[in-house]
Design an enzyme around this catalytic site. Sequence first.
Site, mmCIF file in Angstrom:
data_model
loop_
_atom_site.group_PDB
_atom_site.id
_atom_site.type_symbol
_atom_site.label_atom_id
_atom_site.label_comp_id
_atom_site.label_asym_id
_atom_site.label_seq_id
_atom_site.Cartn_x
_atom_site.Cartn_y
_atom_site.Cartn_z
ATOM 1 N N ASP A 1 -8.411 -8.813 4.340
ATOM 2 C CA ASP A 1 -8.060 -7.727 5.250
ATOM 3 C C ASP A 1 -9.070 -7.571 6.363
ATOM 4 O O ASP A 1 -9.872 -6.644 6.337
ATOM 5 C CB ASP A 1 -7.939 -6.414 4.458
ATOM 6 C CG ASP A 1 -7.317 -5.302 5.306
ATOM 7 O OD1 ASP A 1 -6.754 -5.602 6.360
ATOM 8 O OD2 ASP A 1 -7.401 -4.133 4.887
ATOM 9 N N GLU B 1 0.820 -1.209 0.000
ATOM 10 C CA GLU B 1 0.000 0.000 0.000
ATOM 11 C C GLU B 1 0.854 1.260 0.000
ATOM 12 O O GLU B 1 0.593 2.210 0.753
ATOM 13 C CB GLU B 1 -0.957 -0.013 1.198
ATOM 14 C CG GLU B 1 -1.933 -1.188 1.136
ATOM 15 C CD GLU B 1 -2.921 -1.253 2.305
ATOM 16 O OE1 GLU B 1 -2.613 -0.700 3.368
ATOM 17 O OE2 GLU B 1 -3.980 -1.873 2.146
ATOM 18 N N GLU C 1 -12.045 -1.838 12.502
ATOM 19 C CA GLU C 1 -12.074 -1.164 11.201
ATOM 20 C C GLU C 1 -13.257 -1.617 10.349
ATOM 21 O O GLU C 1 -13.973 -0.800 9.788
ATOM 22 C CB GLU C 1 -10.755 -1.421 10.457
ATOM 23 C CG GLU C 1 -10.722 -0.803 9.070
ATOM 24 C CD GLU C 1 -9.391 -1.004 8.363
ATOM 25 O OE1 GLU C 1 -8.498 -1.669 8.928
ATOM 26 O OE2 GLU C 1 -9.238 -0.495 7.237
#
Lengths: 693, 693
Positions: free
Chosen positions: A372, A293, A400
């Site tokens: 993820d 990323e 998240e």
Amino acid sequence: MTGEASIAHAAWLPPEALRAVASRRVLVMSDGMLAETAAQEIARAVAHHGGSLHRAADGGPFDLVLALTSADGLPDAAAMALAELDWRAGQDMLGAEGFALGRRDGVTVVLADGPAGLLYGLFHVVRLGEAAFGASLPIEVHCPVTARRMLNHWDNIDTHPVMGQVERGYSGGSIFWRDGGLTPDLGRVRAYARLLASIGVNAVTVNNVNVHATEAHLLTDRLGDVAALADVLRPYGIRTHLSVNFNSPAALGGLRTADPLDDGVRAWWADTTRQVYAAIPDFGGYVVKADSEGQPGPFGYGRTHADGANTLAAALAPFGGVVHWRAFVYNHTQDWRDRSTDRARAAYDHFAPLDGHFAGNVILQVKYGPIDFQTREPVSPVIAAMPGTRLAVELQVTQEYTGQQRHVCYLGPLWHEVLAFEPWGGGRTVAAVAAGRHADNGLTGFEGGLVAVSNVGDDPFWTGHPLAQANLYAFGRLAWNPHLDPAAVLGEWIDLTFTPAATADPGLLRRTLHEVMDDSWQTYESYTAPLGVGFMVRPGSHYGPDVDGYEYTPWGTYHFADRDGIGVDRTRATGTGFTGQYPQPWAQVYESAASCPDELLLFFHHVPYTHVLHSGKTVVQHIYDTHFEGADRVARMRSRWAGLAGLVAPDVDARVRERLDEQSRCAQEWRDQINTYFYRKSGIPDAHGRRIH
Amino acid sequence: MTGEASIAHAAWLPPEALRAVASRRVLVMSDGMLAETAAQEIARAVAHHGGSLHRAADGGPFDLVLALTSADGLPDAAAMALAELDWRAGQDMLGAEGFALGRRDGVTVVLADGPAGLLYGLFHVVRLGEAAFGASLPIEVHCPVTARRMLNHWDNIDTHPVMGQVERGYSGGSIFWRDGGLTPDLGRVRAYARLLASIGVNAVTVNNVNVHATEAHLLTDRLGDVAALADVLRPYGIRTHLSVNFNSPAALGGLRTADPLDDGVRAWWADTTRQVYAAIPDFGGYVVKADSEGQPGPFGYGRTHADGANTLAAALAPFGGVVHWRAFVYNHTQDWRDRSTDRARAAYDHFAPLDGHFAGNVILQVKYGPIDFQTREPVSPVIAAMPGTRLAVELQVTQEYTGQQRHVCYLGPLWHEVLAFEPWGGGRTVAAVAAGRHADNGLTGFEGGLVAVSNVGDDPFWTGHPLAQANLYAFGRLAWNPHLDPAAVLGEWIDLTFTPAATADPGLLRRTLHEVMDDSWQTYESYTAPLGVGFMVRPGSHYGPDVDGYEYTPWGTYHFADRDGIGVDRTRATGTGFTGQYPQPWAQVYESAASCPDELLLFFHHVPYTHVLHSGKTVVQHIYDTHFEGADRVARMRSRWAGLAGLVAPDVDARVRERLDEQSRCAQEWRDQINTYFYRKSGIPDAHGRRIH
């Protein structure tokens, strides 16, 4: 120490939680920093509850004795316990962190080979409460299954205008960093360390794995701030680690390269690491997110990740430090039109070929699932693919993708399921791999670890949602012992955190909290992305529904819904071949839509909306049913909590109500967007004629 | 003046553009600030091109005479022209800004009643170039159709971390504000004012209509900065206006309310406005975005928008100032599940009932379409609904929804179409309404205006994309004269901006630019949201495709695509009734899918994918065809531009190439996402078997 502790919620260690211990006569027979920490903990508590603390055996009788197995002149009960222990198992079975606990002759005894065990034993007695002082207890040995129990903080020194100070943090700013430097509120850090010690966490990184410009300097000229934090964490048995930027030799050292095979680069890491240990002799090591990323990594120099990790490992080895090297490497600029690339495959494809090439002090840190931290994913096949590599399994305590601490979502059951998963269909579990017991070469010290991203910030309740404290608690407890029942762990947390009220129904509080929290992960799953397909969240924030939000993006997270069906074909037969990364039986179980578990069906298969699940429902009816039901369950959660009026502290109650209101609104939004989306696409009406927009 | 002009592209006024004028003998017979500006413009240019500037008639003969009609001792040619003008039309026909232009006896003559007309006349001669000095020209009168020709700058003093300094700005930071205050580069502001004067823009707001905390103070303690800008703009005939926050009496004045009917509030506005005029005697007035997207407004005090606007108007009236009151009021927290609310209806529903209630110096500023500056919208029915109210029509030069100055999208044809639209089916056009000619009461001074959001920033090319300068140019020209052919306006811009190269094909540059730009709006439309349905852009940034991006949001911008069809039913018969806000014939034309123009079909109707358009194609085949074709057209644009290698300045060429690369990539992305989306939803294959993902 500078500054004072800010006013924070006591979490699961309010004074009341220590009443059973601290109203008694307690002997601590040990020296050393961690024993001193235990003694101070007791000293503070007895001042509140009327017991007494003793440091020598001649002041007896005692109700509780905490003593090293090597101590001279143990009181009789402790000596009896030690003898029994020796008889059962011989010396040194407790290790550096384990302890034995039992009750003999009206005395509760904690024995440990080292002071860390005494500290952990003390908190175990706290958990037991009055039960530790009742009838005779058999001598039980408590050793951590996993030696490395670590929290990663994605905290930054600087505050990002959109992401805030803590990346994917939902609890305010950082407890470590404030106003561009070290927090003046080290009391808050100490309070955090105490909470972590009580659940057995023994390692912490103090900065984000995405290491930005300011934070990169923690490795060099801002090292003093790290040392200051380490000084606060150390008395609680917590080693400090640092996330470092792979490009540091160039960015900080002024070298022309960060090529891990360059002699100058190796020398820079060696020298820099030497200085770190000069400042922090028990420094834990580095955590690295490389080639991921946008972070720099060895690919930039044509090197492998083993080359990269081993260079840092060589610098750390002389001091006993380790590198946590993250396996979260994938192409985040994928073309959504390209159906041959499968993000789920990436970590295995990158790392499995490197098995056996990593140095002994490299620990490959693998997210539990191949994508993820989704609400539902299969276990990552990397975990079964690298017998010659030390592995840590990474969980995400910060929510998240599971409601961002605005939704109640107790994650203990998810983690328990992951840790109990048997990659080879039997025998060794994920927990065993993380513990390191899988080492085929019989080496000792081949341990892996359990790591999680923390959910803590400078919020008064630590975690935004007061009930999200339970996730932090459960992580520590399951990292220590993955075999614990997550509902029982939740029960421990409830009993420690909430003081039972003197009401007509004294069990109401505990029962209600179980009703609200026990199944809250499944509830969250039921109103969000269905059947393991994942995502469908708002891009960027990852909060709230957006079914197509990631569908045409470079992120590799697609559901491929069309008017006929949905799901990702990851089979060997017709799809991306991801199922082939699993050993048997899973390679075969996942390959066939007939045998694939319902909850992962859309992760592995593209099926028609009319496909009939094992449950007997069609996929689309399952979607409708779960989403109506999920929103209803949240409504029930909310009314159950309302039934606790007056039994919970007003500030906690107000915060939880506010969050439940939002969860309820958001669950309805999920329900309606998901149902509408699939009704518009499939044209298939709900069998029960409920309202779809 | 402080500081120096930064190095900026000369836009359409490079030295070469003034060659025809400035290589000649020029007489300017007038005093006053604007005539002085004209004279200085000529003085600078003749120094470059070898002509001469004269300020008295005794220095003849001259090639060009610019003179006031009231001047004594006109040269013969000018006197002849004046006589002809008088004979044709009598005195005072030119007004404050008009001019007459003709060529008599080998002398080109510009006559004006006031110095502003001379300045505008000069730039008209510049546009004509050598053609102004050729054969005899008849005496022609040039007066602006619209008296108010204004640019709104959405510039902030502070820089937002995500939105940047200029809201919806795609050309860098503000040319007015820098480092938290007034820019030191007033030379850049002067260069901008010169460009605006050359196209007839005579009013500017210097701050964002969303007036944040810092910028609110421009009205009071930061007024000196506004005055400094006004000093720079004034010599170019540009009046300075300010966006103000409706809540200012409370936020700045410390009052307990901003209720427009409160005496203290009225007094505060009166007093504050008096101070503004003390600092800026020719101050233009206020622009107000009230009760819109979170801005405060009269609704907060239970008052109407007429109450709100009239209070500010009363404060401005003694000084001749006006209030531009924006009609962009709608519910931006709509529930997507609520199909009865229609954002398109909002402005009419709020404002039409207030017609006749606004003070004479209130100008209701209405966006050209009912939604928000989409690539294709019907004309707002508000424009036809308020005969007793002064109206300004607002366009958007900054390409928020039309490619953000990364895509070539020449907007002249869009604006021309809007301005030429006949709300009542014949007779008066939108341009006439904006000009104010519609006033039924026969009052003079009932003029409206044309307003646009500027696309300029501190980018070296002013507008990010060098070709986007043409939009700024076209806005000014069409505001002056809406009857101009947009292709001809583009031709003017090309001829001024680019110096023809001495090549085998001297017309290549002009021809290519026309090929690239003439139809670029239709090209942009062809690869983005189809048939007037709008949006389908990424939420937040508004750049690039995201078909469902706004579908389940509170913004009121939906397409309602399902497996069978798409579009918004806004009919009276079965939909939201929006068509009923139009006068005839449009109320009927739009009501029926059979008569509704293809390009607006999905704005007004929900139809099956198999619905056959007037073009003979089905809706879905139209979508496929236009999107394949649109991306192809961009590819051709790019290769055409490549054919100009060596004919364009290297910096311009590099910037345009970079942007065309991005436009090409993005057009393909639009093509593929839109086609895939509708193929997945409809299941109907492309008739030509092209690749859909």
